[in-house]
Design an enzyme around this catalytic site. Structure first.
Site, PDB file in Angstrom:
ATOM      1  N   ARG A  82      -5.991  11.801  -7.097  1.00 52.51           N
ATOM      2  CA  ARG A  82      -7.301  11.147  -7.095  1.00 52.51           C
ATOM      3  C   ARG A  82      -8.423  12.151  -7.304  1.00 52.51           C
ATOM      4  O   ARG A  82      -9.386  11.881  -8.015  1.00 52.51           O
ATOM      5  CB  ARG A  82      -7.530  10.418  -5.760  1.00 52.51           C
ATOM      6  CG  ARG A  82      -7.083   8.988  -5.699  1.00 52.51           C
ATOM      7  CD  ARG A  82      -8.039   8.007  -6.374  1.00 52.51           C
ATOM      8  NE  ARG A  82      -9.390   8.053  -5.824  1.00 52.51           N
ATOM      9  CZ  ARG A  82      -9.794   7.356  -4.769  1.00 52.51           C
ATOM     10  NH1 ARG A  82      -8.969   6.534  -4.175  1.00 52.51           N
ATOM     11  NH2 ARG A  82     -11.031   7.460  -4.324  1.00 52.51           N
TER      12      ARG A  82
ATOM     13  N   ARG B 146       0.820  -1.229   0.000  1.00 54.50           N
ATOM     14  CA  ARG B 146       0.000   0.000   0.000  1.00 54.50           C
ATOM     15  C   ARG B 146       0.850   1.274   0.000  1.00 54.50           C
ATOM     16  O   ARG B 146       0.414   2.332   0.466  1.00 54.50           O
ATOM     17  CB  ARG B 146      -0.957   0.057   1.199  1.00 54.50           C
ATOM     18  CG  ARG B 146      -2.069  -0.957   1.122  1.00 54.50           C
ATOM     19  CD  ARG B 146      -3.211  -0.587   2.072  1.00 54.50           C
ATOM     20  NE  ARG B 146      -4.201  -1.641   2.137  1.00 54.50           N
ATOM     21  CZ  ARG B 146      -5.197  -1.806   1.257  1.00 54.50           C
ATOM     22  NH1 ARG B 146      -5.351  -0.960   0.267  1.00 54.50           N
ATOM     23  NH2 ARG B 146      -6.044  -2.815   1.381  1.00 54.50           N
TER      24      ARG B 146
ATOM     25  N   ARG C 187      -3.192   6.331   0.132  1.00 52.17           N
ATOM     26  CA  ARG C 187      -3.677   7.413   0.989  1.00 52.17           C
ATOM     27  C   ARG C 187      -2.660   8.056   1.907  1.00 52.17           C
ATOM     28  O   ARG C 187      -2.912   9.118   2.460  1.00 52.17           O
ATOM     29  CB  ARG C 187      -4.845   6.897   1.842  1.00 52.17           C
ATOM     30  CG  ARG C 187      -6.115   6.706   1.072  1.00 52.17           C
ATOM     31  CD  ARG C 187      -7.164   6.060   1.945  1.00 52.17           C
ATOM     32  NE  ARG C 187      -6.766   4.715   2.359  1.00 52.17           N
ATOM     33  CZ  ARG C 187      -7.412   3.985   3.251  1.00 52.17           C
ATOM     34  NH1 ARG C 187      -8.488   4.469   3.846  1.00 52.17           N
ATOM     35  NH2 ARG C 187      -6.995   2.774   3.571  1.00 52.17           N
TER      36      ARG C 187
ATOM     37  N   TYR D 154     -14.893 -12.178  -0.086  1.00 50.99           N
ATOM     38  CA  TYR D 154     -15.682 -10.983  -0.402  1.00 50.99           C
ATOM     39  C   TYR D 154     -16.965 -11.350  -1.140  1.00 50.99           C
ATOM     40  O   TYR D 154     -18.031 -10.786  -0.888  1.00 50.99           O
ATOM     41  CB  TYR D 154     -14.866 -10.002  -1.244  1.00 50.99           C
ATOM     42  CG  TYR D 154     -13.845  -9.221  -0.451  1.00 50.99           C
ATOM     43  CD1 TYR D 154     -14.251  -8.344   0.557  1.00 50.99           C
ATOM     44  CD2 TYR D 154     -12.485  -9.340  -0.709  1.00 50.99           C
ATOM     45  CE1 TYR D 154     -13.317  -7.626   1.283  1.00 50.99           C
ATOM     46  CE2 TYR D 154     -11.542  -8.621   0.016  1.00 50.99           C
ATOM     47  CZ  TYR D 154     -11.970  -7.768   1.016  1.00 50.99           C
ATOM     48  OH  TYR D 154     -11.047  -7.059   1.738  1.00 50.99           O
TER      49      TYR D 154
ATOM     50  N   ASP E 170      -6.652  -2.851  -7.181  1.00 48.08           N
ATOM     51  CA  ASP E 170      -7.339  -3.429  -6.030  1.00 48.08           C
ATOM     52  C   ASP E 170      -7.671  -4.870  -6.374  1.00 48.08           C
ATOM     53  O   ASP E 170      -7.875  -5.201  -7.548  1.00 48.08           O
ATOM     54  CB  ASP E 170      -8.626  -2.653  -5.730  1.00 48.08           C
ATOM     55  CG  ASP E 170      -9.241  -3.093  -4.415  1.00 48.08           C
ATOM     56  OD1 ASP E 170      -8.930  -2.472  -3.376  1.00 48.08           O
ATOM     57  OD2 ASP E 170     -10.002  -4.086  -4.401  1.00 48.08           O
TER      58      ASP E 170
END
Lengths: 349, 349
Positions: free
Chosen positions: A38, A25, A29, A151, A74
């Protein structure tokens, strides 16, 4: 050129003069330039806009001096590209249009195909990225069949993956169909990234630690092996990683071996010291495992911890430094840079 | 009378003719009579209304025929009774009025005391329950210092307890102060339940599996030992349980030993087979570890799994059957009853 990069050398079992480092990651962010790039695009829009995905992938390489870029994407992107209804809800994570649990729903799902055409935004983004990266290798990735299935069956993020773990016992046939489909989706996603220029890949089985070893071996390992068998033929190094997996590390190594991966690497969660991991999977290069919680603990504690990780990593034949889980969003990028510098300044012998 | 109950006999290391069984979270949302009894009361109101807490505690004993009642409460109840601002948000879990992370906030928090007066609703509920239980023992419980601190530092439920794990390294003094305070709160809560009639207790360190063994030993074990030292003097059996704790089982056993607990029991998460756990903590009675995911997997799969758990449990000196985690809210109570009956029909030799 890329074969002689510290990352690929270490992944092939060698000890380059400098320990290579990248962060799970790292593109995301924690970087202000990421939030700026973004803007108002959704997560999935950003993943599927090649110029933007390439730019975000490159940002941490420029700022941090890491030894690898990791493709900004992702694990649900290939599901989306196969036509599955999925969104990434801010602050929640992947949310499916429905849970997939009944034989009929799973049959319907498994008719979805991931075509080369659908993968164009991915291959284009990888090509753009690799063009700009020069001597720095790009790492591709995919979610492993169990994590994708977790998921899909739950329909959303879950703490203990109860519905998925029930399904494997309640309806093993549907479960196997679902996992084989997910394996083929993951394999196509990985293959597309490698064919477009990725030098290595990582298969994330993020949630597999919720399984007992017996369930993993019976209900998951065959599908993970299937996914990686398709990738092994490409010859690139393959990292296999999950969290909470101390009891599964040897079985995950066996998956890499059974798939015929020539340069297998085991990614180690922050909970298992690398010297302990090296005893569990001897002879395999290890990736990890700086505790993300240490990034905010102050430099004296953090630097001592990083040095300890490097020392323990010497018990493995080769070591790719990384975190033991993803970069927390609140991380100070300057701290990440300092960690990279410390790792590069520490002799790798 | 209670000392000769199957539960207490097994907890003291004996093999009664019938394997005793109870379920974590047996009192609660899986029972229709629970939802009816709760009506519109909030979770914390229900915990602090003695007649209601007693009724809810008794419900699963009546319906399921389990060998123990477990006191209906919540690990944050003693925090609430000490004056800490906490609510249990439906669908979320415990939410604090603020996160407790700074030295000043932790100092302020640690001035809160849990008085005997404040504990009256607990002791009254326990007395009412024990009066009605007759020959069935009541198990008291508390949250362990780390798990309490994880909620306090994060301010809410968290996946990886990052802020708590950062604090222990960033400010070890504040961390120790916080954990010692939480240990004393847990000890007082347990002591009150035992003095009012509980025959045994369980210390839940639900989230401790997020720690490495080194962090557990340095930053958590001393506080857990402190909490249990106060309880050891009462002479009741003590179960210590957490999830994801295979790498910590021996250290958790060491906590029980260091505290001077005369009848220690290790609770085992569903991921670790009981025969493997028996090798890790030889000589200690084990509790567990039916996989909650199996409860919805159909009777053929579930009954085979329960029999397997009982067989593996024979590798321990004694076995208290239970789940490897709490009862899922969606569980069919008839299935729980069938599991109890199967356990009671299986010879314990």
């Amino acid at each position: 050129m890329l074969e002689s990069s510290p990352l690929v050398r270490a992944m092939r079992g060698d000890r380059p003069p400098v320990t290579p480092v990248w962060f799970m990651r790292q593109a995301g962010r924690s970087l202000p330039e990421y939030n700026q790039a973004r803007g108002n695009t959704t997560m999935l829009e950003a993943c599927l806009t090649p110029e933007l995905a390439a730019e975000i992938t490159l940002q941490p390489v420029r700022r941090l001096g890491v030894d690898a870029a990791v493709f900004f994407s992702d694990i649900v992107v290939p599901l989306k590209l196969a036509g599955v209804g999925v969104e990434i809800a801010p602050g929640i994570g992947p949310v499916m249009d429905q849970p997939y649990r009944t034989p009929a729903d799973i049959d319907h799902l498994c008719r979805a195909e991931l075509t080369d055409d659908a993968l164009t935004p991915i291959t284009e983004a990888v090509r753009l990225t690799v063009n700009d990266l020069g001597a720095t290798p790009l790492l591709g990735f995919a979610g492993a069949p169990f994590t994708l299935a977790a998921y899909l069956v739950e329909g959303k993020p879950s703490k203990d993956h109860l519905a998925a773990r029930t399904l494997m016992h309640a309806d093993p046939d549907s479960w196997r169909r679902l996992l084989n489909w997910a394996a083929d989706i993951a394999a196509r996603f990985l293959t597309a990234q490698v064919q477009a220029g990725a030098s290595a890949v990582q298969l994330f089985d993020s949630w597999v630690g919720s399984l007992s070893l017996a369930d993993y071996a019976a209900y998951v390992a065959p599908a993970s092996t299937r996914a990686l068998t398709a990738v092994a033929a490409l010859g690139v190094p393959v990292v296999h990683f999950g969290t909470n997996t101390e009891h599964l590390l040897a079985a995950m190594r066996d998956v890499l071996t059974a798939a015929g991966v020539t340069s297998p690497i085991i990614g180690v969660d922050y909970r298992t010291p690398l010297d302990a991991a090296a005893s569990i999977v001897p002879g395999v290069p290890l990736q990890g495992n700086i505790d993300p919680a240490m990034l905010a603990a102050g430099w004296p504690a953090l630097s001592a911890h990083v040095r300890d990780v490097l020392t323990r990593g010497r018990q493995a034949p080769a070591h790719v430094a990384n975190l033991g889980h993803g970069v927390p969003p609140s991380t100070d990028p300057d701290v990440l840079k300092r960690v990279v510098d410390l790792i590069h300044e520490t002799p790798n012998d």
